[in-house]
Design a protein around this motif. Sequence first.
Motif, PDB file in Angstrom:
ATOM      1  N   UNK A 395      35.802  63.784-107.266  1.00 45.89           N
ATOM      2  CA  UNK A 395      36.196  62.382-107.441  1.00 45.89           C
ATOM      3  C   UNK A 395      35.779  61.583-106.210  1.00 45.89           C
ATOM      4  N   UNK A 396      35.160  60.438-106.455  1.00 42.00           N
ATOM      5  CA  UNK A 396      34.670  59.589-105.367  1.00 42.00           C
ATOM      6  C   UNK A 396      35.803  58.733-104.803  1.00 42.00           C
ATOM      7  N   UNK A 397      35.492  58.064-103.711  1.00 38.29           N
ATOM      8  CA  UNK A 397      36.473  57.247-102.987  1.00 38.29           C
ATOM      9  C   UNK A 397      37.136  56.231-103.907  1.00 38.29           C
ATOM     10  N   UNK A 398      36.345  55.444-104.640  1.00 40.55           N
ATOM     11  CA  UNK A 398      36.925  54.408-105.495  1.00 40.55           C
ATOM     12  C   UNK A 398      37.543  54.998-106.750  1.00 40.55           C
ATOM     13  N   UNK A 399      37.016  56.110-107.244  1.00 42.31           N
ATOM     14  CA  UNK A 399      37.597  56.757-108.419  1.00 42.31           C
ATOM     15  C   UNK A 399      39.027  57.188-108.142  1.00 42.31           C
ATOM     16  N   UNK A 400      39.260  57.731-106.948  1.00 43.06           N
ATOM     17  CA  UNK A 400      40.602  58.159-106.576  1.00 43.06           C
ATOM     18  C   UNK A 400      41.571  56.990-106.495  1.00 43.06           C
ATOM     19  N   UNK A 401      41.055  55.787-106.388  1.00 39.79           N
ATOM     20  CA  UNK A 401      41.898  54.594-106.278  1.00 39.79           C
ATOM     21  C   UNK A 401      41.972  53.813-107.579  1.00 39.79           C
ATOM     22  N   UNK A 402      41.540  54.444-108.666  1.00 39.81           N
ATOM     23  CA  UNK A 402      41.741  53.871-109.990  1.00 39.81           C
ATOM     24  C   UNK A 402      40.642  52.989-110.532  1.00 39.81           C
ATOM     25  N   UNK A 403      39.509  52.864-109.805  1.00 39.65           N
ATOM     26  CA  UNK A 403      38.421  52.030-110.305  1.00 39.65           C
ATOM     27  C   UNK A 403      37.614  52.793-111.354  1.00 39.65           C
ATOM     28  N   UNK A 404      36.863  52.060-112.152  1.00 40.77           N
ATOM     29  CA  UNK A 404      36.090  52.650-113.235  1.00 40.77           C
ATOM     30  C   UNK A 404      34.986  53.568-112.718  1.00 40.77           C
ATOM     31  N   UNK A 405      34.525  54.462-113.588  1.00 34.98           N
ATOM     32  CA  UNK A 405      33.393  55.331-113.253  1.00 34.98           C
ATOM     33  C   UNK A 405      32.135  54.931-114.031  1.00 34.98           C
ATOM     34  N   UNK A 406      32.229  53.875-114.835  1.00 35.24           N
ATOM     35  CA  UNK A 406      31.063  53.492-115.649  1.00 35.24           C
ATOM     36  C   UNK A 406      30.945  51.972-115.745  1.00 35.24           C
TER      37      UNK A 406
END
Length: 520
Positions: A395-406
């Motif tokens: 999981x990337x930095x922003x993914x861990x903070x709830x942002x979209x992955x697509x």
Amino acid sequence: MTDALFARVRAALSGLISVAVGLAAGQLVAAARDPATSPVLAVGSAVIDRTPTSLKDWVIRQFGTHDKLVLLSSVVAAVLIGALVSGVVARRRVVGGAAIQVAMLVVAGYAVLDRPFTQLSDLLPTIVAGLVSLMVLLVLLWLDQHPTLRRLIGPTPRTSGTNTIGASRRAFVVATGVGTTAAVVGFLGAKGLADSRSGVNVHIPAPAERAPSLPRGLDSTVPGVTPLRTPNTKFYRVDTELSVPTLDPEHWSLQIDGDVENPYEISYSELLRRPLVERNITITCVSNPVGGGYAGGATWRGVLTRDLLKEARIKNPDRPDLQVLSTSFNGFTISTPLGALTDDRDAMLAVAMNGAPLPRTHGFPARLVTPGLYGMLGCTKWVTRLTVTTYADKKAYWTERGWTTSGEIKPTARIDVPQSFASVKAGRVMVGGTAWAQRRGVARVQVSIDAGAWHEATMGPDVNVDYWRQWYFAWNTSQKGTHSVRARVVYGDGQVQTAKRAGVFPNGSSGIEERSFVVH
């Protein structure tokens, strides 16, 4: 000022000046080694990582690109308050004041060690800052004839009556002047040392595929419209770094690994020997609000990521859950769908921007540029590693903070002129701006005055589907007073920009920009 009040002021200033001199010494050491190991910057980075997403968005909305200055100012203010308290406490109990400064030292040290890829030697600036701060505090308190210090260090010369007080005050004033000067010189020296290392002195080879020259834009005829190409110095900057990283290209390399059959590493000189391509691409930050300025168009030069990944031979490349986890020099990660880096959109590992070597503020030695995706998904700066993996495994930095992955960039039209609440003369009122719809292309822009019918705007040059497009609408009016204007983009094969309002979290803002102005 009474003697008692003056004594308290001296004690508080002793704490403040001691910490200021200590931080200046720490900054000097950090500037000589690695600016990111500065105690203040390390604490600031730790605060960024732990700040709730909603608060980050609020700070960006309120302060824009000055968000880092606001954060650093807040950290410095907290440190200085702690310094003042340490001095006041030390007046009564020197051990207590020293303990407060040691506690601040421990917090800074923890922040330094909490950084990815850190080494014990990275603690050196913090240790130097702490030791210098404590020594200066003891000296200033000794000059203040602190009774506890007199027992610990020994008696200071004493006279009688007002001569004692006057001598003590004069010595303290001289000492604080010396300390303040040392702090200022230290901070200026650290800045000068860091600036001296911030230049980019490399030669970027000519591209094997040169981008078409940009045509003349509307900005030359419609004042206020954003230039067709954004100068490097005006290009928006949004990232988590509090200081601009200074990476040595001779020691930089890119590692490609993960679910690949042929993991490999490439140096900067090897990268430049590969065929370079140029592309005109507009990129946008996911934190860009409706009508915001976090977008820019530039000519990028680099190596296509699909060629780099093809050489690595991805295992099972058709798996839908594959991503490329790109890692920055400091461990910061971004998640990009594999297809966006291997399809025909010409995503690249960029080494140059607008004909010049990539500026340090924009990712030197190399960064990703991925058309159609927000920066948090495909524009990693200072990149050093590309790892093919799955969303479940990493999981990337922003993914861990709830942002979209697509998150594909949402099509939008932005109004550049007139400015909000501007006053313009009746007659021919020029309304203009820029619009983008990456991967789909801007077809038209429509303008509505005072919530009335939509009118077709005059369009600027159409560079390509991944580049923004300028537009303007000439409104002839004699109606004085307050008016409003709206703009929307028509893109692709006739789709119209959505009017549904959405904030930037978790996948970018949407809605039609509307602004008011006054005709006089």
